[in-house]
Design a protein around this motif. Structure first.
Motif, PDB file in Angstrom:
ATOM      1  N   ALA A 106      47.091  38.944  35.975  1.00  0.00           N
ATOM      2  CA  ALA A 106      46.230  37.864  36.460  1.00  0.00           C
ATOM      3  C   ALA A 106      46.952  37.002  37.486  1.00  0.00           C
ATOM      4  O   ALA A 106      48.181  36.987  37.549  1.00  0.00           O
ATOM      5  CB  ALA A 106      45.782  36.994  35.288  1.00  0.00           C
ATOM      6  N   PHE A 107      46.172  36.288  38.296  1.00  0.00           N
ATOM      7  CA  PHE A 107      46.764  35.288  39.191  1.00  0.00           C
ATOM      8  C   PHE A 107      45.838  34.093  39.308  1.00  0.00           C
ATOM      9  O   PHE A 107      44.616  34.221  39.250  1.00  0.00           O
ATOM     10  CB  PHE A 107      47.125  35.865  40.564  1.00  0.00           C
ATOM     11  CG  PHE A 107      46.008  36.520  41.339  1.00  0.00           C
ATOM     12  CD1 PHE A 107      45.645  37.842  41.095  1.00  0.00           C
ATOM     13  CD2 PHE A 107      45.336  35.823  42.339  1.00  0.00           C
ATOM     14  CE1 PHE A 107      44.628  38.454  41.824  1.00  0.00           C
ATOM     15  CE2 PHE A 107      44.321  36.428  43.093  1.00  0.00           C
ATOM     16  CZ  PHE A 107      43.966  37.745  42.828  1.00  0.00           C
ATOM     17  N   LEU A 108      46.455  32.929  39.425  1.00  0.00           N
ATOM     18  CA  LEU A 108      45.704  31.674  39.488  1.00  0.00           C
ATOM     19  C   LEU A 108      45.975  31.001  40.823  1.00  0.00           C
ATOM     20  O   LEU A 108      47.130  30.680  41.142  1.00  0.00           O
ATOM     21  CB  LEU A 108      46.131  30.748  38.350  1.00  0.00           C
ATOM     22  CG  LEU A 108      45.501  29.349  38.320  1.00  0.00           C
ATOM     23  CD1 LEU A 108      43.988  29.424  38.107  1.00  0.00           C
ATOM     24  CD2 LEU A 108      46.149  28.499  37.214  1.00  0.00           C
ATOM     25  N   LEU A 109      44.924  30.782  41.593  1.00  0.00           N
ATOM     26  CA  LEU A 109      45.042  30.086  42.873  1.00  0.00           C
ATOM     27  C   LEU A 109      44.697  28.620  42.679  1.00  0.00           C
ATOM     28  O   LEU A 109      43.697  28.291  42.032  1.00  0.00           O
ATOM     29  CB  LEU A 109      44.086  30.708  43.886  1.00  0.00           C
ATOM     30  CG  LEU A 109      44.459  32.136  44.299  1.00  0.00           C
ATOM     31  CD1 LEU A 109      43.238  32.896  44.795  1.00  0.00           C
ATOM     32  CD2 LEU A 109      45.553  32.096  45.366  1.00  0.00           C
ATOM     33  N   GLY A 110      45.516  27.761  43.234  1.00  0.00           N
ATOM     34  CA  GLY A 110      45.244  26.336  43.162  1.00  0.00           C
ATOM     35  C   GLY A 110      44.144  25.948  44.143  1.00  0.00           C
ATOM     36  O   GLY A 110      43.779  26.721  45.035  1.00  0.00           O
ATOM     37  N   SER A 111      43.636  24.744  43.970  1.00  0.00           N
ATOM     38  CA  SER A 111      42.611  24.227  44.870  1.00  0.00           C
ATOM     39  C   SER A 111      43.128  24.218  46.307  1.00  0.00           C
ATOM     40  O   SER A 111      44.241  23.773  46.570  1.00  0.00           O
ATOM     41  CB  SER A 111      42.257  22.790  44.444  1.00  0.00           C
ATOM     42  OG  SER A 111      41.280  22.242  45.295  1.00  0.00           O
ATOM     43  N   THR A 112      42.356  24.723  47.195  1.00  0.00           N
ATOM     44  CA  THR A 112      42.612  24.784  48.653  1.00  0.00           C
ATOM     45  C   THR A 112      43.722  25.762  49.074  1.00  0.00           C
ATOM     46  O   THR A 112      44.106  25.771  50.245  1.00  0.00           O
ATOM     47  CB  THR A 112      42.927  23.397  49.283  1.00  0.00           C
ATOM     48  OG1 THR A 112      44.257  23.013  48.951  1.00  0.00           O
ATOM     49  CG2 THR A 112      41.930  22.338  48.830  1.00  0.00           C
ATOM     50  N   GLU A 113      44.237  26.563  48.167  1.00  0.00           N
ATOM     51  CA  GLU A 113      45.246  27.548  48.575  1.00  0.00           C
ATOM     52  C   GLU A 113      44.579  28.685  49.363  1.00  0.00           C
ATOM     53  O   GLU A 113      43.759  29.431  48.818  1.00  0.00           O
ATOM     54  CB  GLU A 113      45.964  28.137  47.361  1.00  0.00           C
ATOM     55  CG  GLU A 113      47.071  27.253  46.842  1.00  0.00           C
ATOM     56  CD  GLU A 113      47.993  27.996  45.885  1.00  0.00           C
ATOM     57  OE1 GLU A 113      49.201  28.022  46.158  1.00  0.00           O
ATOM     58  OE2 GLU A 113      47.518  28.520  44.877  1.00  0.00           O
ATOM     59  N   ALA A 114      44.964  28.821  50.596  1.00  0.00           N
ATOM     60  CA  ALA A 114      44.423  29.915  51.407  1.00  0.00           C
ATOM     61  C   ALA A 114      45.004  31.232  50.914  1.00  0.00           C
ATOM     62  O   ALA A 114      46.193  31.318  50.617  1.00  0.00           O
ATOM     63  CB  ALA A 114      44.774  29.702  52.874  1.00  0.00           C
ATOM     64  N   HIS A 115      44.154  32.252  50.804  1.00  0.00           N
ATOM     65  CA  HIS A 115      44.618  33.510  50.234  1.00  0.00           C
ATOM     66  C   HIS A 115      43.890  34.707  50.847  1.00  0.00           C
ATOM     67  O   HIS A 115      42.740  34.614  51.262  1.00  0.00           O
ATOM     68  CB  HIS A 115      44.420  33.510  48.709  1.00  0.00           C
ATOM     69  CG  HIS A 115      43.029  33.138  48.274  1.00  0.00           C
ATOM     70  ND1 HIS A 115      42.579  31.841  48.246  1.00  0.00           N
ATOM     71  CD2 HIS A 115      41.983  33.894  47.862  1.00  0.00           C
ATOM     72  CE1 HIS A 115      41.313  31.812  47.820  1.00  0.00           C
ATOM     73  NE2 HIS A 115      40.930  33.052  47.587  1.00  0.00           N
ATOM     74  N   VAL A 116      44.624  35.798  50.891  1.00  0.00           N
ATOM     75  CA  VAL A 116      44.075  37.087  51.307  1.00  0.00           C
ATOM     76  C   VAL A 116      44.438  38.085  50.215  1.00  0.00           C
ATOM     77  O   VAL A 116      45.563  38.069  49.706  1.00  0.00           O
ATOM     78  CB  VAL A 116      44.695  37.540  52.655  1.00  0.00           C
ATOM     79  CG1 VAL A 116      44.317  38.978  52.978  1.00  0.00           C
ATOM     80  CG2 VAL A 116      44.257  36.610  53.782  1.00  0.00           C
ATOM     81  N   VAL A 117      43.495  38.934  49.850  1.00  0.00           N
ATOM     82  CA  VAL A 117      43.759  39.942  48.818  1.00  0.00           C
ATOM     83  C   VAL A 117      43.682  41.321  49.462  1.00  0.00           C
ATOM     84  O   VAL A 117      42.651  41.705  50.011  1.00  0.00           O
ATOM     85  CB  VAL A 117      42.750  39.820  47.655  1.00  0.00           C
ATOM     86  CG1 VAL A 117      43.019  40.895  46.603  1.00  0.00           C
ATOM     87  CG2 VAL A 117      42.828  38.429  47.024  1.00  0.00           C
ATOM     88  N   GLN A 118      44.793  42.027  49.406  1.00  0.00           N
ATOM     89  CA  GLN A 118      44.890  43.345  50.041  1.00  0.00           C
ATOM     90  C   GLN A 118      44.880  44.471  49.005  1.00  0.00           C
ATOM     91  O   GLN A 118      45.447  44.318  47.924  1.00  0.00           O
ATOM     92  CB  GLN A 118      46.206  43.456  50.821  1.00  0.00           C
ATOM     93  CG  GLN A 118      46.367  42.470  51.947  1.00  0.00           C
ATOM     94  CD  GLN A 118      47.699  42.635  52.662  1.00  0.00           C
ATOM     95  OE1 GLN A 118      48.696  43.028  52.050  1.00  0.00           O
ATOM     96  NE2 GLN A 118      47.706  42.334  53.955  1.00  0.00           N
TER      97      GLN A 118
END
Lengths: 134, 134
Positions: free
Chosen positions: A80-92
């Motif tokens: 699992a992974f948890l992104l914080g509020s407003t963290e820009a992310h790309v999933v490849q």
């Protein structure tokens, strides 16, 4: 009990990603979060995404390479992974032949509630200046 | 971003089920639900479980056979099931050789909030008299 079948669910496409939003199940009054599945084809990636909601993702098939702040995190099936509020992310999906499928739950940052008159520091935890990311 | 690795996480055993509770990650103030992974060995099943929390489960490996109210629901990898408050349930792994692993999020029934003075019917939706189940 209700069951939810990924294959037969209503979906839409964002680029070449199949996205299954849980709004279709009408669970707004039952769940304290929104949810979706998304599938990334081999060799593809999601658009850059950034939003105020926190997002907890479970990899249900394949391996995700998640780019956040110039760092790549590899997340394998079941993890699992948890992104914080407003963290820009790309999933490849770097696989040549395997689909990547992710289940995500997302929700607005919680108020510091239930406890004392609540200092705002923890609830409003600054998210490592990720606004400048990507 | 944080990642969560199932294999290396602290776990406990309930019967022969490996249970990884997310309390260890200290996310109480960040997530509007509790969470866990659990793994059911081939040919085994969970004890009967019943609790006030609703529980959303995602099958991340193997196939679950979920017994609720005398009915068996088959849920395959990637699919999900939602248990209502107080629904007694047993999760079986009928495979001869494959581990069943499930990620579950669970939370107390929501107050009818945010909307109008809120009729109680929907928030307190009776759960099909499942108290008598099993």
């Amino acid at each position: 009990m209700r069951t939810f079948d990924l294959i037969t669910a209503e979906s839409l496409f964002v680029k070449d990603l199949r996205v299954v939003r849980w709004e279709q199940y009408g669970l707004d009054r039952d769940m304290p979060f929104q949810a979706m599945w998304y599938s990334v084809p081999p060799g593809s990636e999601s658009p850059v995404d950034q939003h105020p909601e926190l997002e907890l993702s479970i990899v249900v098939a394949g391996t995700a390479h998640v780019l956040v702040g110039g760092v790549v995190h590899e997340v394998t099936t079941g993890d699992a992974f948890l992104l914080g509020s407003t963290e820009a992310h790309v999933v490849q999906n770097r696989s040549a032949d395997e689909l990547l499928t992710v289940f995500s739950a997302y929700w607005m940052p919680l108020e510091a509630e239930g406890s004392e008159p609540a200092p705002s520091e923890e609830a409003d935890r600054p998210v490592e200046a990720t606004a400048a990311v990507q």
